[in-house]
Design a protein around this motif. Structure first.
Motif, PDB file in Angstrom:
ATOM      1  N   LEU A 151       0.584   8.683  -6.521  1.00 35.38           N
ATOM      2  CA  LEU A 151       0.916   8.501  -5.091  1.00 35.38           C
ATOM      3  C   LEU A 151       1.862   9.463  -4.501  1.00 35.38           C
ATOM      4  O   LEU A 151       1.663  10.128  -3.612  1.00 35.38           O
ATOM      5  CB  LEU A 151       1.009   7.109  -4.507  1.00 35.38           C
ATOM      6  CG  LEU A 151      -0.201   6.095  -4.582  1.00 35.38           C
ATOM      7  CD1 LEU A 151       0.211   4.686  -4.271  1.00 35.38           C
ATOM      8  CD2 LEU A 151      -1.239   6.458  -3.771  1.00 35.38           C
ATOM      9  N   ILE A 152       2.797   9.400  -5.204  1.00 36.81           N
ATOM     10  CA  ILE A 152       4.035  10.298  -4.990  1.00 36.81           C
ATOM     11  C   ILE A 152       3.700  11.834  -5.021  1.00 36.81           C
ATOM     12  O   ILE A 152       4.018  12.519  -4.260  1.00 36.81           O
ATOM     13  CB  ILE A 152       5.246  10.120  -5.818  1.00 36.81           C
ATOM     14  CG1 ILE A 152       5.907   8.775  -5.610  1.00 36.81           C
ATOM     15  CG2 ILE A 152       6.221  11.127  -5.843  1.00 36.81           C
ATOM     16  CD1 ILE A 152       7.074   8.240  -6.579  1.00 36.81           C
ATOM     17  N   GLU A 210      -0.027   4.938 -11.267  1.00 32.94           N
ATOM     18  CA  GLU A 210      -0.716   4.946 -10.024  1.00 32.94           C
ATOM     19  C   GLU A 210       0.358   5.260  -9.054  1.00 32.94           C
ATOM     20  O   GLU A 210       0.015   5.910  -8.187  1.00 32.94           O
ATOM     21  CB  GLU A 210      -1.706   3.634  -9.927  1.00 32.94           C
ATOM     22  CG  GLU A 210      -2.812   3.587 -10.690  1.00 32.94           C
ATOM     23  CD  GLU A 210      -3.463   2.233 -10.384  1.00 32.94           C
ATOM     24  OE1 GLU A 210      -2.832   1.396  -9.778  1.00 32.94           O
ATOM     25  OE2 GLU A 210      -4.562   1.995 -10.863  1.00 32.94           O
ATOM     26  N   LEU A 211       1.398   4.636  -9.069  1.00 36.15           N
ATOM     27  CA  LEU A 211       2.465   4.737  -8.098  1.00 36.15           C
ATOM     28  C   LEU A 211       2.984   6.422  -8.212  1.00 36.15           C
ATOM     29  O   LEU A 211       3.166   6.807  -7.126  1.00 36.15           O
ATOM     30  CB  LEU A 211       3.497   3.769  -8.298  1.00 36.15           C
ATOM     31  CG  LEU A 211       3.259   2.217  -7.864  1.00 36.15           C
ATOM     32  CD1 LEU A 211       4.036   1.282  -8.331  1.00 36.15           C
ATOM     33  CD2 LEU A 211       2.802   2.230  -6.355  1.00 36.15           C
ATOM     34  N   ARG A 229       1.407  -3.031 -16.131  1.00 35.18           N
ATOM     35  CA  ARG A 229       2.476  -2.679 -15.523  1.00 35.18           C
ATOM     36  C   ARG A 229       2.445  -1.014 -15.658  1.00 35.18           C
ATOM     37  O   ARG A 229       3.020  -0.193 -15.116  1.00 35.18           O
ATOM     38  CB  ARG A 229       3.803  -3.244 -16.012  1.00 35.18           C
ATOM     39  CG  ARG A 229       5.218  -2.445 -15.847  1.00 35.18           C
ATOM     40  CD  ARG A 229       6.371  -3.302 -15.988  1.00 35.18           C
ATOM     41  NE  ARG A 229       7.531  -2.708 -15.573  1.00 35.18           N
ATOM     42  CZ  ARG A 229       8.002  -2.062 -14.225  1.00 35.18           C
ATOM     43  NH1 ARG A 229       7.203  -2.384 -13.361  1.00 35.18           N
ATOM     44  NH2 ARG A 229       9.326  -1.510 -14.141  1.00 35.18           N
ATOM     45  N   GLN A 287       0.077   0.332 -13.238  1.00 37.03           N
ATOM     46  CA  GLN A 287       0.547   0.422 -12.090  1.00 37.03           C
ATOM     47  C   GLN A 287       1.638   1.705 -11.786  1.00 37.03           C
ATOM     48  O   GLN A 287       1.651   2.051 -10.652  1.00 37.03           O
ATOM     49  CB  GLN A 287       1.441  -0.827 -11.911  1.00 37.03           C
ATOM     50  CG  GLN A 287       2.002  -1.075 -10.248  1.00 37.03           C
ATOM     51  CD  GLN A 287       2.907  -2.496 -10.138  1.00 37.03           C
ATOM     52  OE1 GLN A 287       3.524  -2.686 -11.191  1.00 37.03           O
ATOM     53  NE2 GLN A 287       2.886  -2.899  -9.044  1.00 37.03           N
ATOM     54  N   LEU A 288       2.412   1.788 -12.715  1.00 35.37           N
ATOM     55  CA  LEU A 288       3.483   2.913 -12.644  1.00 35.37           C
ATOM     56  C   LEU A 288       2.880   4.188 -12.294  1.00 35.37           C
ATOM     57  O   LEU A 288       3.304   5.018 -11.775  1.00 35.37           O
ATOM     58  CB  LEU A 288       4.484   2.845 -13.974  1.00 35.37           C
ATOM     59  CG  LEU A 288       5.374   1.423 -13.686  1.00 35.37           C
ATOM     60  CD1 LEU A 288       6.202   1.294 -15.013  1.00 35.37           C
ATOM     61  CD2 LEU A 288       6.496   1.515 -12.259  1.00 35.37           C
ATOM     62  N   LEU A 337      12.591   6.928  -0.785  1.00 33.30           N
ATOM     63  CA  LEU A 337      12.072   5.740  -1.191  1.00 33.30           C
ATOM     64  C   LEU A 337      12.950   4.686  -0.528  1.00 33.30           C
ATOM     65  O   LEU A 337      12.674   3.513  -0.021  1.00 33.30           O
ATOM     66  CB  LEU A 337      11.811   5.371  -2.638  1.00 33.30           C
ATOM     67  CG  LEU A 337      10.397   6.462  -3.093  1.00 33.30           C
ATOM     68  CD1 LEU A 337      10.308   6.097  -4.515  1.00 33.30           C
ATOM     69  CD2 LEU A 337       9.221   6.076  -2.641  1.00 33.30           C
TER      70      LEU A 337
END
Length: 78
Positions: A21-22, A17-18, A11, A14-15, A42
């Protein structure tokens, strides 16, 4: 390793990586790091995905994202 630790690491990754992207989309600079604006953007995207043109919107965003990733890869090459 305990299962909860593995899930927590997944998790966290994942956070991160997100968040990347921002940053890649330059939303941090374009909004002066205004997190309420970023959240609003968003939420607006999520609202569009709940609409009747969901598939068309996903296709459009997927194409734009693919082009951005390809351009980024080309820019990083020596």
């Amino acid at each position: 390793m305990r299962e909860w630790r593995v899930k927590r690491r997944e998790r966290t990754r994942q956070l991160i990586e997100l968040g990347g992207l921002i940053a890649k989309a330059e939303l941090i600079e374009l909004t002066d790091d205004d997190r309420t604006v970023i959240l609003g953007l968003l939420i607006e995207a999520a609202t569009k995905l709940k609409g009747e043109h969901r598939d068309q919107q996903l296709l459009l965003w997927r194409r734009r994202g693919t082009r951005a990733f390809v351009q980024n890869q080309l820019a990083e090459r020596p």
